[in-house]
Design a protein around this motif. Sequence first.
Motif, PDB file in Angstrom:
ATOM      1  N   ILE A  91      19.955  34.240 -15.812  1.00  0.00           N
ATOM      2  CA  ILE A  91      21.456  34.482 -15.138  1.00  0.00           C
ATOM      3  C   ILE A  91      22.258  33.359 -14.599  1.00  0.00           C
ATOM      4  O   ILE A  91      22.003  32.392 -14.302  1.00  0.00           O
ATOM      5  CB  ILE A  91      20.971  35.290 -13.933  1.00  0.00           C
ATOM      6  CG1 ILE A  91      20.350  36.544 -14.019  1.00  0.00           C
ATOM      7  CG2 ILE A  91      22.177  35.790 -12.820  1.00  0.00           C
ATOM      8  CD1 ILE A  91      19.435  37.269 -12.996  1.00  0.00           C
ATOM      9  N   SER A 121      15.356  35.132 -11.343  1.00  0.00           N
ATOM     10  CA  SER A 121      16.639  34.278 -11.956  1.00  0.00           C
ATOM     11  C   SER A 121      16.968  34.481 -13.262  1.00  0.00           C
ATOM     12  O   SER A 121      17.839  34.209 -14.169  1.00  0.00           O
ATOM     13  CB  SER A 121      16.790  32.949 -11.548  1.00  0.00           C
ATOM     14  OG  SER A 121      15.561  32.413 -12.389  1.00  0.00           O
ATOM     15  N   ASP A 126      25.831  34.580 -13.732  1.00  0.00           N
ATOM     16  CA  ASP A 126      26.732  35.077 -12.790  1.00  0.00           C
ATOM     17  C   ASP A 126      25.923  36.445 -11.840  1.00  0.00           C
ATOM     18  O   ASP A 126      25.671  37.453 -12.465  1.00  0.00           O
ATOM     19  CB  ASP A 126      27.893  35.825 -13.684  1.00  0.00           C
ATOM     20  CG  ASP A 126      29.023  36.243 -12.788  1.00  0.00           C
ATOM     21  OD1 ASP A 126      28.717  36.560 -11.593  1.00  0.00           O
ATOM     22  OD2 ASP A 126      30.235  36.114 -13.085  1.00  0.00           O
ATOM     23  N   GLU A 127      25.698  36.051 -10.944  1.00  0.00           N
ATOM     24  CA  GLU A 127      24.903  36.969  -9.872  1.00  0.00           C
ATOM     25  C   GLU A 127      25.777  38.151  -9.933  1.00  0.00           C
ATOM     26  O   GLU A 127      25.118  39.064  -9.695  1.00  0.00           O
ATOM     27  CB  GLU A 127      24.725  36.245  -8.652  1.00  0.00           C
ATOM     28  CG  GLU A 127      23.555  35.269  -8.454  1.00  0.00           C
ATOM     29  CD  GLU A 127      22.122  35.991  -8.383  1.00  0.00           C
ATOM     30  OE1 GLU A 127      21.889  37.009  -8.320  1.00  0.00           O
ATOM     31  OE2 GLU A 127      21.260  34.842  -8.779  1.00  0.00           O
ATOM     32  N   ALA A 128      26.964  38.014  -9.711  1.00  0.00           N
ATOM     33  CA  ALA A 128      27.740  39.445  -9.411  1.00  0.00           C
ATOM     34  C   ALA A 128      27.603  40.316 -10.420  1.00  0.00           C
ATOM     35  O   ALA A 128      27.962  41.626 -10.227  1.00  0.00           O
ATOM     36  CB  ALA A 128      29.163  39.058  -9.072  1.00  0.00           C
ATOM     37  N   VAL A 156      20.497  44.609 -10.364  1.00  0.00           N
ATOM     38  CA  VAL A 156      19.726  44.460  -9.206  1.00  0.00           C
ATOM     39  C   VAL A 156      18.131  44.792  -9.496  1.00  0.00           C
ATOM     40  O   VAL A 156      17.374  44.057  -8.921  1.00  0.00           O
ATOM     41  CB  VAL A 156      20.147  45.366  -8.013  1.00  0.00           C
ATOM     42  CG1 VAL A 156      19.253  45.522  -6.928  1.00  0.00           C
ATOM     43  CG2 VAL A 156      21.892  45.093  -7.810  1.00  0.00           C
ATOM     44  N   ARG A 164      15.726  43.007 -13.934  1.00  0.00           N
ATOM     45  CA  ARG A 164      16.100  41.983 -12.942  1.00  0.00           C
ATOM     46  C   ARG A 164      14.654  41.145 -12.612  1.00  0.00           C
ATOM     47  O   ARG A 164      13.782  41.760 -11.872  1.00  0.00           O
ATOM     48  CB  ARG A 164      16.694  41.895 -11.677  1.00  0.00           C
ATOM     49  CG  ARG A 164      16.943  40.866 -10.893  1.00  0.00           C
ATOM     50  CD  ARG A 164      17.852  39.723 -11.489  1.00  0.00           C
ATOM     51  NE  ARG A 164      18.156  38.798 -10.318  1.00  0.00           N
ATOM     52  CZ  ARG A 164      19.472  38.584  -9.648  1.00  0.00           C
ATOM     53  NH1 ARG A 164      20.098  39.898  -9.812  1.00  0.00           N
ATOM     54  NH2 ARG A 164      19.407  37.788  -8.664  1.00  0.00           N
ATOM     55  N   GLY A 197      26.634  45.522 -10.595  1.00  0.00           N
ATOM     56  CA  GLY A 197      27.038  44.742 -11.868  1.00  0.00           C
ATOM     57  C   GLY A 197      27.512  45.684 -12.874  1.00  0.00           C
ATOM     58  O   GLY A 197      28.040  45.078 -13.858  1.00  0.00           O
ATOM     59  N   ALA A 212      26.692  38.354 -17.341  1.00  0.00           N
ATOM     60  CA  ALA A 212      25.687  38.030 -16.296  1.00  0.00           C
ATOM     61  C   ALA A 212      24.500  36.817 -16.845  1.00  0.00           C
ATOM     62  O   ALA A 212      24.352  36.085 -15.877  1.00  0.00           O
ATOM     63  CB  ALA A 212      24.956  39.174 -16.231  1.00  0.00           C
ATOM     64  N   ALA A 216      24.860  40.608 -12.576  1.00  0.00           N
ATOM     65  CA  ALA A 216      23.669  40.892 -12.996  1.00  0.00           C
ATOM     66  C   ALA A 216      22.906  42.200 -12.475  1.00  0.00           C
ATOM     67  O   ALA A 216      23.613  42.478 -11.343  1.00  0.00           O
ATOM     68  CB  ALA A 216      22.598  39.571 -12.629  1.00  0.00           C
TER      69      ALA A 216
END
Length: 417
Positions: A282, A307, A284-286, A290, A304, A178, A343, A288
């Motif tokens: 969240i 969610s 946008d997972e891409a 890890v 993280r 991310g 994110a 965010a």
Amino acid sequence: MRIVVLGAGVIGVTSAYYLAKAGHEVTVLDRQPGPALETSFANAGEISPGYASPWAAPGIPQKAVKWLFMKHAPLIVRPTAHAATWKWMMAMLANCTSARYAVNKGRMVRLAEYSRDCLIALRQRTNIAYDQRAQGTLQVFRTQKQLDGIGKDVEVLKKDGVPYEVLDRAGCVAAEPGLAPNAGKIIGGLRLPHDETGDCFMFTNALATLCAEMGVTFRYGVEIRRLQMEAGKVTAVETATGPVTAEAFVVAMGSFTPAMLAPLGLDVPVYPVKGYSITVPIVDEARAPVSTIMDETYKVAITRLGSRIRVGGMAEIAGFNTDLPPARRGTLEHSVEDLFGGAGDQSRATFWTGMRPMTPDGTPVIGPTRYANLWLNAGHGTLGWTMSCGSSQLLADLMSGRKPEIESGDLALSRYH
């Protein structure tokens, strides 16, 4: 043995768990209507033994002067006339030497590493769930000077056998994809692959449920007034609804510990250093994170949690002030958006503050007092979640007459005298 634990934050509840596991009859008292509703409620979520470091460090006095003029300062000092504030600050400054830093960090890492092992064992034993992840912590540096300054920390990690990786920009992006859109804002990082993350509030509540199944009694909404003494021993806790008696007592009241113990002539140097967090859903997972990222420039942790993204940090010396200034939220938003822009949905973020119970040397106070049946488990600062299980297992061993698995003599209140 019948034991009363004062406080139902993560330290009080883990104390109750390990004491009950050792065969004791435990009662927990707290003024709140449930567990983990104060400092343990919305902390940064990181379980980072290798980053267990005292705020008192070489160069901090000089940095503190510069921070006073920063828009997004990691340290805020509000003017106060309270003698306790100045006494604590002077004691902290006395620990800002290379020698004291090495000693303090060494024992903090020792306790935190042990605590991580205790948490893993607890999780395996109980299958407790709390949005946990075990994907390491990455400390990111925005300047070469920051990266060049990690030598002392790396020495401690080597000495204690803590695995670590010094990464360049590409390595940071590989660990936390991310970061890719904003990779140009960092120059490298220090990664501890064995660190974990998790929701402290979820954990504490789940563990309280397990404690109740083990026979621990929880009494919430109880106004704790004072400890009653007789013949050099504590005999009861005086509450608004009457005395609560026991054979031994554990004070795990965080920043409120000094006020509880001062009438007994015990000087516990724990101060309420205010911290802030936002919790962001969240979108946008891409983009965010890890796991956990430590933004060294702003001293902000970005974690993280399922969610959500928990962003926590700053140290504000302002007594027991609980206001929520927009400028503090702005610092947290700036850090996460600067590194993981887009994110999360900031419009739906929740803003929180809590009082971290900090000692001037960074190490918590765990163990006996000069009163035979009065014990302490307090002063964990920003690392209550990281150190909770190890601190409480150690306390349970001491109270049960067993030798702890790690050195504990330098954790007791006696180190200040």
